[in-house]
Motif scaffolding. Structure first.
Motif, short mmCIF file in Angstrom:
data_model
loop_
_atom_site.label_atom_id
_atom_site.label_comp_id
_atom_site.label_asym_id
_atom_site.label_seq_id
_atom_site.Cartn_x
_atom_site.Cartn_y
_atom_site.Cartn_z
N ALA A 104 -58.74 -28.68 -26.75
CA ALA A 104 -57.43 -28.03 -26.83
C ALA A 104 -56.90 -28.13 -28.25
CB ALA A 104 -56.45 -28.69 -25.86
N VAL A 105 -56.61 -26.97 -28.85
CA VAL A 105 -56.03 -26.93 -30.19
C VAL A 105 -54.57 -26.52 -30.03
CG1 VAL A 105 -56.19 -25.94 -32.51
CG2 VAL A 105 -58.26 -26.21 -31.12
N ILE A 106 -53.65 -27.47 -30.23
CA ILE A 106 -52.24 -27.19 -30.02
C ILE A 106 -51.52 -27.02 -31.36
CG2 ILE A 106 -52.18 -28.42 -27.83
CD1 ILE A 106 -50.81 -30.73 -29.27
N SER A 107 -50.48 -26.20 -31.35
CA SER A 107 -49.70 -25.97 -32.56
C SER A 107 -48.32 -25.47 -32.17
CB SER A 107 -50.39 -24.94 -33.46
OG SER A 107 -50.62 -23.72 -32.77
N THR A 108 -47.36 -25.71 -33.04
CA THR A 108 -46.00 -25.22 -32.82
C THR A 108 -45.25 -25.31 -34.14
OG1 THR A 108 -44.07 -25.39 -31.36
CG2 THR A 108 -44.96 -27.44 -32.21
N GLY A 109 -44.09 -24.68 -34.19
CA GLY A 109 -43.29 -24.81 -35.41
C GLY A 109 -42.39 -23.62 -35.70
N ASN A 110 -42.96 -22.46 -35.88
CA ASN A 110 -42.20 -21.34 -36.43
C ASN A 110 -41.07 -20.86 -35.52
OD1 ASN A 110 -43.71 -20.38 -39.05
ND2 ASN A 110 -45.28 -20.95 -37.59
N TRP A 111 -41.25 -20.96 -34.21
CA TRP A 111 -40.21 -20.47 -33.30
C TRP A 111 -38.96 -21.36 -33.33
CZ3 TRP A 111 -39.54 -16.48 -29.61
CH2 TRP A 111 -40.53 -15.50 -29.65
N PHE A 112 -39.09 -22.58 -33.82
CA PHE A 112 -37.94 -23.47 -33.87
C PHE A 112 -36.95 -23.11 -34.99
CE2 PHE A 112 -40.94 -26.00 -31.49
CZ PHE A 112 -40.15 -26.75 -30.63
N ILE A 113 -37.39 -22.30 -35.92
CA ILE A 113 -36.55 -21.99 -37.07
C ILE A 113 -35.63 -20.83 -36.72
CG2 ILE A 113 -36.52 -21.52 -39.54
CD1 ILE A 113 -39.34 -22.62 -39.69
N ARG A 114 -34.69 -21.12 -35.86
CA ARG A 114 -33.69 -20.18 -35.39
C ARG A 114 -32.58 -21.00 -34.74
NH1 ARG A 114 -36.58 -16.31 -32.35
NH2 ARG A 114 -38.42 -17.08 -33.43
N LYS A 115 -31.54 -20.37 -34.31
CA LYS A 115 -30.46 -21.08 -33.63
C LYS A 115 -30.91 -21.50 -32.25
CE LYS A 115 -25.52 -20.69 -32.49
NZ LYS A 115 -24.33 -19.82 -32.53
N THR A 116 -30.89 -22.80 -32.00
CA THR A 116 -31.26 -23.33 -30.69
C THR A 116 -30.29 -24.44 -30.29
OG1 THR A 116 -32.73 -25.06 -31.55
CG2 THR A 116 -33.71 -22.89 -31.16
N TYR A 117 -30.25 -24.72 -29.00
CA TYR A 117 -29.47 -25.83 -28.47
C TYR A 117 -30.45 -26.81 -27.82
CZ TYR A 117 -25.36 -23.09 -29.49
OH TYR A 117 -24.39 -22.36 -30.16
N LEU A 118 -30.36 -28.06 -28.24
CA LEU A 118 -31.35 -29.06 -27.86
C LEU A 118 -30.83 -29.96 -26.76
CD1 LEU A 118 -32.37 -29.99 -31.52
CD2 LEU A 118 -33.36 -28.21 -30.04
N HIS A 119 -31.65 -30.13 -25.72
CA HIS A 119 -31.24 -30.90 -24.56
C HIS A 119 -32.24 -32.02 -24.29
CE1 HIS A 119 -28.38 -27.67 -23.26
NE2 HIS A 119 -29.25 -26.92 -23.93
N LYS A 120 -31.73 -33.11 -23.73
CA LYS A 120 -32.56 -34.22 -23.28
C LYS A 120 -31.85 -34.89 -22.12
CE LYS A 120 -35.34 -38.05 -25.04
NZ LYS A 120 -35.68 -38.85 -26.24
N ASP A 121 -32.61 -35.20 -21.06
CA ASP A 121 -32.00 -35.74 -19.83
C ASP A 121 -30.90 -34.81 -19.33
OD1 ASP A 121 -33.63 -38.01 -19.86
OD2 ASP A 121 -32.26 -39.05 -21.23
N ASP A 122 -31.12 -33.50 -19.52
CA ASP A 122 -30.18 -32.47 -19.07
C ASP A 122 -28.81 -32.59 -19.75
OD1 ASP A 122 -31.96 -31.20 -17.32
OD2 ASP A 122 -31.58 -32.71 -15.78
#
Length: 241
Positions: A104-122
């Protein structure tokens, strides 16, 4: 040579369009040796499976923008460019596809560079690129999303035992002398040299460093667990003697 090495195996690229691009590049190279069969083609190419029958090799791509769960906000029924991201909840749409995967080759990054709201434990922690909540920055978001993903693959994914996970760190911009939408170009005819890559600075490098840090934590943890297991086995052998 590659097809002989991966004979009887399954390899998946997991991420956004850059992951798909990597899959397509490998597919193009391997197609010079054998014509593969497209056995699962979803809309917009988000999930694709290519099978090389002579080598019993399967090449896949699994689309996920953030690796973790995310919901796109809508206004008056129209989708916006804003997402609610749950940093502690894995996106099961791609993890459900993992059984049987060898690499499995995983990657991420570019989609985060926008306005987002971050949640943890709802609960809302903050946001990125915003002014109506605490701006935690997208480096924080990427790091935490990757941490959740690696923790899942190591501890919670029982079907992932024996699967090799490769992390492709954040890719530098492929355009220069301006931004993507204003003035930038992609006139390069050669790849960045090693010295040029190492001289990168700013957010791109900070994202990469955060990803390497999280991956390093998992590697260290696995090494410690293996060391403890080996020590326990040695104690057992001595006890038997």
């Amino acid at each position: 040579m590659f097809l002989n090495i991966v004979q009887g195996k399954k390899l998946a690229f997991i991420g956004d369009s850059l992951a798909r691009n990597q899959m397509e590049s490998l597919l193009c190279l391997l197609s010079q040796v054998e014509s593969p069969l497209n056995t699962n083609k979803s809309t917009e190419g988000k999930y694709q499976t290519w099978y090389f029958p002579s080598h019993d090799f399967t090449l896949m791509v699994m689309w996920t923008q953030f690796l973790v769960q995310a919901t796109q906000r809508t206004v008056n029924g129209t989708a916006t460019d804003v997402f609610d991201i749950h940093l502690d909840k894995i996106n099961s749409e791609w993890t459900n596809q993992l059984p049987g995967i060898n690499f499995a080759v995983i990657s991420t990054g570019n989609w985060f560079i926008r306005k987002t709201y971050l949640h943890k434990d709802d609960k809302l922690l903050g946001c990125t690129l915003c002014s109506d909540a605490k701006d935690l920055g997208y480096v924080f978001a990427i790091k935490n999303a990757l941490s959740t993903t690696l923790e899942f693959l190591l501890s919670r994914c029982k079907e992932c035992e024996g699967m090799m996970t490769v992390l492709r760190t954040y890719t530098p911009s492929h355009f220069e002398h301006g931004s993507w939408f204003s003035g930038g170009n992609c006139n390069r005819t050669q790849l960045l040299s090693e010295s040029e890559v190492m001289s990168l600075s700013g957010n791109a490098w900070r994202i990469r460093e955060s990803q390497v840090e999280e991956f390093g934590k998992i590697v260290k943890r696995v090494e410690n667990e293996e060391k403890m297991m080996n020590e326990e086995e040695e104690v057992g052998v001595v006890g038997c003697e």
